[in-house]
Design a protein around this motif. Structure first.
Motif, mmCIF file in Angstrom:
data_model
loop_
_atom_site.group_PDB
_atom_site.id
_atom_site.type_symbol
_atom_site.label_atom_id
_atom_site.label_comp_id
_atom_site.label_asym_id
_atom_site.label_seq_id
_atom_site.Cartn_x
_atom_site.Cartn_y
_atom_site.Cartn_z
ATOM 1 N N HIS A 106 -36.385 -12.798 22.886
ATOM 2 C CA HIS A 106 -37.634 -12.566 22.160
ATOM 3 C C HIS A 106 -37.292 -11.510 21.113
ATOM 4 C CE1 HIS A 106 -39.434 -8.983 24.034
ATOM 5 N NE2 HIS A 106 -38.672 -9.624 25.220
ATOM 6 N N LEU A 107 -36.410 -10.605 21.199
ATOM 7 C CA LEU A 107 -36.342 -9.477 20.613
ATOM 8 C C LEU A 107 -35.960 -9.615 19.246
ATOM 9 C CD1 LEU A 107 -34.355 -6.838 23.143
ATOM 10 C CD2 LEU A 107 -36.744 -7.081 22.622
ATOM 11 N N TYR A 108 -35.425 -10.676 18.754
ATOM 12 C CA TYR A 108 -35.069 -11.203 17.460
ATOM 13 C C TYR A 108 -36.278 -11.185 16.469
ATOM 14 C CZ TYR A 108 -36.699 -15.764 17.679
ATOM 15 O OH TYR A 108 -37.387 -16.968 17.474
ATOM 16 N N LYS A 109 -37.471 -11.124 17.264
ATOM 17 C CA LYS A 109 -39.041 -11.579 16.360
ATOM 18 C C LYS A 109 -39.181 -10.194 15.707
ATOM 19 C CE LYS A 109 -40.247 -15.147 19.566
ATOM 20 N NZ LYS A 109 -41.591 -15.808 20.486
ATOM 21 N N ASP A 110 -38.992 -9.096 16.426
ATOM 22 C CA ASP A 110 -39.740 -7.838 15.846
ATOM 23 C C ASP A 110 -38.410 -6.997 15.111
ATOM 24 O OD1 ASP A 110 -42.199 -8.496 16.419
ATOM 25 O OD2 ASP A 110 -41.778 -7.825 18.585
ATOM 26 N N ALA A 111 -37.164 -7.129 15.453
ATOM 27 C CA ALA A 111 -36.050 -6.409 14.855
ATOM 28 C C ALA A 111 -35.739 -6.771 13.294
ATOM 29 C CB ALA A 111 -34.991 -6.754 15.698
ATOM 30 N N THR A 112 -35.484 -5.928 12.769
ATOM 31 C CA THR A 112 -34.797 -6.152 11.286
ATOM 32 C C THR A 112 -33.814 -7.071 11.272
ATOM 33 O OG1 THR A 112 -35.667 -3.723 10.529
ATOM 34 C CG2 THR A 112 -34.166 -4.979 9.240
ATOM 35 N N GLN A 113 -32.685 -6.963 12.219
ATOM 36 C CA GLN A 113 -31.575 -7.626 12.001
ATOM 37 C C GLN A 113 -30.735 -7.632 13.340
ATOM 38 O OE1 GLN A 113 -28.974 -6.017 8.982
ATOM 39 N NE2 GLN A 113 -30.316 -4.104 9.026
ATOM 40 N N THR A 114 -29.779 -8.412 13.415
ATOM 41 C CA THR A 114 -28.855 -8.192 14.601
ATOM 42 C C THR A 114 -27.949 -6.911 14.211
ATOM 43 O OG1 THR A 114 -28.839 -10.519 15.136
ATOM 44 C CG2 THR A 114 -26.976 -9.317 16.006
ATOM 45 N N VAL A 115 -27.686 -6.128 15.123
ATOM 46 C CA VAL A 115 -26.841 -5.028 14.883
ATOM 47 C C VAL A 115 -25.681 -5.436 15.763
ATOM 48 C CG1 VAL A 115 -26.326 -2.624 14.994
ATOM 49 C CG2 VAL A 115 -28.425 -3.337 14.417
ATOM 50 N N PHE A 116 -24.437 -5.986 15.305
ATOM 51 C CA PHE A 116 -23.093 -6.351 15.843
ATOM 52 C C PHE A 116 -22.081 -5.175 16.003
ATOM 53 C CE2 PHE A 116 -19.625 -9.054 16.482
ATOM 54 C CZ PHE A 116 -20.221 -10.015 17.682
ATOM 55 N N GLY A 117 -21.295 -5.324 16.893
ATOM 56 C CA GLY A 117 -20.277 -4.098 16.921
ATOM 57 C C GLY A 117 -19.505 -4.057 15.774
ATOM 58 N N GLU A 118 -18.747 -2.942 15.620
ATOM 59 C CA GLU A 118 -17.670 -2.937 14.650
ATOM 60 C C GLU A 118 -16.539 -1.985 14.959
ATOM 61 O OE1 GLU A 118 -19.928 -0.473 11.341
ATOM 62 O OE2 GLU A 118 -19.833 1.282 12.368
ATOM 63 N N GLY A 119 -15.288 -1.983 14.260
ATOM 64 C CA GLY A 119 -14.091 -1.348 14.581
ATOM 65 C C GLY A 119 -13.149 -2.522 14.420
ATOM 66 N N PRO A 120 -11.945 -1.844 14.665
ATOM 67 C CA PRO A 120 -10.734 -2.702 14.592
ATOM 68 C C PRO A 120 -10.394 -3.878 15.686
ATOM 69 C CG PRO A 120 -10.025 -0.648 15.194
ATOM 70 C CD PRO A 120 -11.475 -0.389 14.787
ATOM 71 N N VAL A 121 -10.109 -5.025 15.601
ATOM 72 C CA VAL A 121 -10.366 -6.158 16.462
ATOM 73 C C VAL A 121 -9.027 -5.763 17.448
ATOM 74 C CG1 VAL A 121 -11.507 -7.734 15.176
ATOM 75 C CG2 VAL A 121 -9.007 -7.593 15.103
ATOM 76 N N ASP A 122 -8.170 -4.919 17.157
ATOM 77 C CA ASP A 122 -6.876 -4.782 18.032
ATOM 78 C C ASP A 122 -7.271 -3.284 18.782
ATOM 79 O OD1 ASP A 122 -6.790 -3.051 15.854
ATOM 80 O OD2 ASP A 122 -4.512 -3.501 15.675
ATOM 81 N N ALA A 123 -8.617 -2.834 18.688
ATOM 82 C CA ALA A 123 -8.863 -1.262 19.296
ATOM 83 C C ALA A 123 -8.525 -1.406 20.853
ATOM 84 C CB ALA A 123 -10.029 -1.314 19.313
ATOM 85 N N ARG A 124 -7.953 -0.249 20.942
ATOM 86 C CA ARG A 124 -7.564 -0.059 22.469
ATOM 87 C C ARG A 124 -8.772 0.161 23.504
ATOM 88 N NH1 ARG A 124 -3.345 -2.377 24.290
ATOM 89 N NH2 ARG A 124 -2.640 -0.511 25.730
ATOM 90 N N VAL A 125 -9.730 0.865 22.792
ATOM 91 C CA VAL A 125 -10.856 1.387 23.321
ATOM 92 C C VAL A 125 -12.115 0.890 23.046
ATOM 93 C CG1 VAL A 125 -12.151 3.427 24.358
ATOM 94 C CG2 VAL A 125 -9.594 3.678 23.930
ATOM 95 N N MET A 126 -13.128 0.279 23.745
ATOM 96 C CA MET A 126 -14.302 -0.097 23.267
ATOM 97 C C MET A 126 -15.466 0.538 23.939
ATOM 98 S SD MET A 126 -16.180 -4.058 24.013
ATOM 99 C CE MET A 126 -15.132 -4.862 22.999
ATOM 100 N N PHE A 127 -16.288 1.056 23.164
ATOM 101 C CA PHE A 127 -17.602 1.991 23.682
ATOM 102 C C PHE A 127 -18.729 0.969 23.507
ATOM 103 C CE2 PHE A 127 -14.720 5.436 22.453
ATOM 104 C CZ PHE A 127 -15.012 6.436 23.265
ATOM 105 N N VAL A 128 -19.528 0.932 24.769
ATOM 106 C CA VAL A 128 -20.780 -0.123 24.557
ATOM 107 C C VAL A 128 -21.854 0.817 24.672
ATOM 108 C CG1 VAL A 128 -21.854 -2.022 25.880
ATOM 109 C CG2 VAL A 128 -19.125 -1.930 25.578
ATOM 110 N N GLY A 129 -22.721 0.689 23.992
ATOM 111 C CA GLY A 129 -24.027 1.622 24.004
ATOM 112 C C GLY A 129 -25.041 0.679 24.820
ATOM 113 N N GLU A 130 -26.357 1.237 24.584
ATOM 114 C CA GLU A 130 -27.654 0.466 25.305
ATOM 115 C C GLU A 130 -27.983 -0.414 24.209
ATOM 116 O OE1 GLU A 130 -31.292 2.161 27.386
ATOM 117 O OE2 GLU A 130 -31.853 1.929 25.143
ATOM 118 N N GLN A 131 -28.584 -0.061 23.146
ATOM 119 C CA GLN A 131 -29.152 -0.989 22.152
ATOM 120 C C GLN A 131 -29.248 -0.086 20.807
ATOM 121 O OE1 GLN A 131 -33.399 -2.041 22.561
ATOM 122 N NE2 GLN A 131 -33.946 -0.070 22.435
#
Length: 461
Positions: A286-311
């Motif tokens: 249901h969170l899409y109803k109130d949020a402005t937009q989807t905030v997707f990940g970003e960075g190189p697709v061959d990255a050796r390290v991925m950082f995952v936050g909360e929201q």
């Protein structure tokens, strides 16, 4: 004491006429006894139905609509409660809009329960075909919780206008011959047919459209309680379909991963762009109803390290980019001190929509709950399939839950690598927003240094 006998349990017109007469005669609610149907008193005062010729008063339309629904409720006190509210409403017309008034809230809850029962009858009633001397006839059995059958009959007349049908219930039965609606006495379930040849086709159709990825047993039972299952041919399949749902969902995910991996092998950037575009229309929770937009990940697709936050936070929600607000600034400073170039890592969030509480003009961050995290794991899983980072850093407990599929503690996992179910290693540390919340400057500096060290260890690994 005045006793009023209404013709039926759902006799709104009778209640309205009697209530108007009683109110004009200044009879207080405590002096009236309301009875309905066959349980009425033979000595009930029918004279109260006759209002004084010159007596008139009006009530808000909202009250009339409320009363129509409340009269259909099964609570024996509904007529008395409605009249008590009407008595007060004449002196306080604004009472109809007072959501804090206990009596109004109770009547609104009655109306809500009635409307829900009406919806369930429309959704869960199933006709079965029988034959009589005039040809095919369709018969259904239903057990409503409230007195809704007559009020609901019009829907079925319009929906199945060309059919000859009967709806049997314990209280009353209604019959439609294509032109006239008639009523009959209540029935028993034994009076309704058990099934017909069409049901095998219906079961096959239902099984084919059953989506195991969308099974939420608790929500399903809340919307469709088991008491209705015995009337619906498709529900005989539900236990088996639920039992197989996890295996079927795993198969669907594996197939999707193979498809993404195949695309990634030839054009990984194009596959990521397609995944990001698909996520832009995400409605998995249901969170899409109130949020402005989807905030997707970003960075190189061959990255050796991925950082995952909360929201995403407020600024991320507006910008459409992860970690650009105050926590993002702390994160960037920590990356720099750890010797990590942000342009070389992939940054994303466990939950892709901003969850918040509105306080005046401000939107205050609200922590995602388990169902929201689980719903968004689809996107994290696809990002990991596409990027396949050797090292993933979980920033905070929400990110760790998303990666490991269970609740974990930062203190119990921090400072060492952990195997992920899909391969690669994971490191767990705090979220940078935690550092912003520390009131003591010395403690904040100490925790920041530890945060930098966590990032450095992960990058070296």
């Amino acid at each position: 004491m005045r006793a009023v006998h209404l013709a039926a349990e759902d006799d709104f017109e009778g209640w309205r006429d009697a209530a108007r007469s009683l109110a004009l005669a200044a009879v207080p609610p405590g002096d009236v006894v309301w009875q309905a149907g066959d349980n009425g008193d033979l000595f009930a005062d029918e004279a109260v139905r006759e209002a004084p010729a010159d007596g008139q008063f009006s009530v808000p339309r909202a009250f009339v609509d409320l009363a129509r629904d409340v009269v259909l409720h099964s609570d024996p006190q509904r007529f008395a409660l409605l009249y008590a509210f009407l008595w007060r409403l004449r002196a306080e017309p604004g009472l109809i809009a007072d959501a804090a008034d206990p009596l109004r809230r109770r009547l609104e809850e009655f109306a809500k329960q009635v409307r829900r029962d009406i919806h369930k009858m429309r959704a869960f009633l199933r006709f079965r075909e029988v034959a009589d001397e005039e040809g095919p006839r369709f018969v259904a059995w239903f057990e409503p919780e409230h007195h809704i059958v007559r009020a609901n009959a019009g829907f079925f007349m319009r929906r199945f206008a060309s059919m000859r049908w009967s709806i049997l219930t314990p209280e009353v039965s209604v019959h439609w011959d294509g032109a006239t609606l008639t009523e009959g006495p209540g029935a028993t379930k034994g009076d309704a047919p058990e099934g017909d040849p069409v049901e095998n086709t219906w079961r096959t159709y239902y099984a084919s459209i059953f989506n195991p990825a969308r099974v939420k047993v608790g929500a399903m039972l809340k919307e469709m309680p088991k008491k209705y299952w015995k009337n619906m041919p498709e529900t005989a399949l539900v236990p088996g379909l639920i039992a197989n749902a996890q295996a079927r969902e795993s198969g669907m995910i594996a197939a999707a991963e193979e498809k993404i991996a195949a695309v990634a092998g030839g054009n990984s950037q194009g596959a990521w762009a397609a995944l990001r575009q698909e996520a832009a229309g995400c409605t998995r929770c249901h969170l899409y109803k109130d949020a402005t937009q989807t905030v997707f990940g970003e960075g190189p697709v061959d990255a050796r390290v991925m950082f995952v936050g909360e929201q995403p936070g407020d600024q991320e929600d507006l910008a459409g980019k992860p970690f650009v607000g105050p926590a993002g600034q702390v994160f960037d400073r920590a990356l720099a001190q750890a010797g990590v170039d942000r342009s070389t890592v992939y940054v994303t969030n466990a939950v892709k929509h901003f969850k918040f509480e509105q306080r005046g003009k401000r939107r205050i961050h609200s922590k995602p709950q388990g169902p929201e995290i689980d719903a968004c794991r689809w996107w994290i899983d696809q990002e990991r399939v596409l990027i396949r980072p050797p090292v993933t850093v979980a920033l905070g407990a929400t990110a760790a839950r998303s990666l490991f599929g269970k609740v974990v503690t930062i203190s119990g996992m921090r400072g060492r690598p952990h195997d992920l179910p899909d391969g690669g290693k994971a490191w767990v540390t705090v979220h940078p927003s935690y550092l912003l919340r520390l009131p003591d400057k010395a403690a904040a500096e100490e925790e920041f240094a530890r945060f930098v060290e966590d990032i450095r260890q992960a990058a070296v690994a």
